[in-house]
Motif scaffolding. Structure first.
Motif, PDB file in Angstrom:
ATOM      1  N   LYS A 146       1.719   1.944  -3.400  1.00  0.00           N
ATOM      2  CA  LYS A 146       0.722   2.366  -4.317  1.00  0.00           C
ATOM      3  C   LYS A 146       0.246   3.769  -3.885  1.00  0.00           C
ATOM      4  O   LYS A 146      -0.175   4.604  -4.832  1.00  0.00           O
TER       5      LYS A 146
ATOM      6  N   ARG B 227       2.695   6.116  -5.657  1.00  0.00           N
ATOM      7  CA  ARG B 227       2.734   6.127  -7.085  1.00  0.00           C
ATOM      8  C   ARG B 227       1.207   6.838  -7.478  1.00  0.00           C
ATOM      9  O   ARG B 227       1.232   7.662  -8.486  1.00  0.00           O
ATOM     10  N   GLN B 228       0.198   6.766  -6.831  1.00  0.00           N
ATOM     11  CA  GLN B 228      -0.978   7.540  -6.638  1.00  0.00           C
ATOM     12  C   GLN B 228      -0.641   9.015  -6.545  1.00  0.00           C
ATOM     13  O   GLN B 228      -1.368   9.813  -7.247  1.00  0.00           O
TER      14      GLN B 228
ATOM     15  N   ASN C 111       0.925  -1.281   0.045  1.00  0.00           N
ATOM     16  CA  ASN C 111       0.215   0.154   0.039  1.00  0.00           C
ATOM     17  C   ASN C 111       0.726   1.454   0.001  1.00  0.00           C
ATOM     18  O   ASN C 111       0.372   2.396  -0.624  1.00  0.00           O
TER      19      ASN C 111
ATOM     20  N   LEU D 280      -6.778   3.465   0.072  1.00  0.00           N
ATOM     21  CA  LEU D 280      -5.459   2.749  -0.073  1.00  0.00           C
ATOM     22  C   LEU D 280      -4.875   2.663   1.467  1.00  0.00           C
ATOM     23  O   LEU D 280      -4.109   2.175   2.075  1.00  0.00           O
TER      24      LEU D 280
END
Length: 189
Positions: A6, A9-10, A3, A187
């Motif tokens: 992620k 990256r988000q 997570n 997330l």
């Protein structure tokens, strides 16, 4: 991918979308301003009390067999243009709008946004008016620049393509700027 990666990256994607949204908005601001204002005005054109667009008047007969020939009506419209407005104005026609149901013909001139409405059967002048809506439409779609440059149509094509793509980009980046933080919160949980 865990997570934490992620979310990073988000966040990077969200920053990229924000940058594209902000840069495109700053670059295209003036164009969006003209499109939005002219669009609002065009939405009101028929309800403007004849300020933007002259009312369509009724002629005496909606039977085409009673009407004068179109070339006679055209000659009358040109005569009215030169006698009532100015002999200096171009008689070049942009379009002829035949309104059978109203018994009327509109002659709309190309270079000065003048419209003359004649009774189809008698040739009587029903209205002489300035068609501000045509000027506003030309501003709205960019064809005013083409008219100024000689009427090639390429600027309008370029302008509408760029603005359409820009609107698509704003829609996508705007959605992501709204949805991205919600997704990142999910997330995090």
């Amino acid at each position: 991918m865990d997570n934490s990666k992620k979310r990073k990256r988000q966040a990077r994607i969200l920053r990229g979308f924000r940058k594209v949204h902000r840069t495109a908005g700053a670059f295209l601001f003036i164009f969006f301003f003209f499109i939005s204002v002219s669009g609002i005005i065009l939405g009101w054109k028929k309800d403007s009390g004849e300020i933007i667009l002259p009312k369509s008047y009724r002629g005496s007969s909606n039977e085409l067999s009673d009407w004068l020939p179109l070339d006679s009506l055209h000659q009358k419209a040109v005569r009215v243009l030169h006698d009532s407005i100015s002999n200096e104005l171009s008689a070049k026609i942009d379009r002829i709008d035949v309104r059978k149901e109203k018994g009327m013909v509109k002659f709309i001139f190309k270079e000065h946004y003048t419209g003359i409405q004649l009774d189809g059967a008698t040739g009587e002048v029903l209205n002489i008016g300035k068609r501000h809506s045509d000027l506003i439409e030309n501003i709205h779609d960019g064809s005013i620049v083409d008219n100024y440059l000689g009427g090639t149509g390429y600027f309008k094509l370029f302008y509408t393509s760029v603005m359409g793509i820009a609107l698509l980009i704003f829609t996508i980046t705007g959605f992501w700027l709204w949805y991205g933080p919600k997704h990142m919160r999910k997330l995090r949980k």
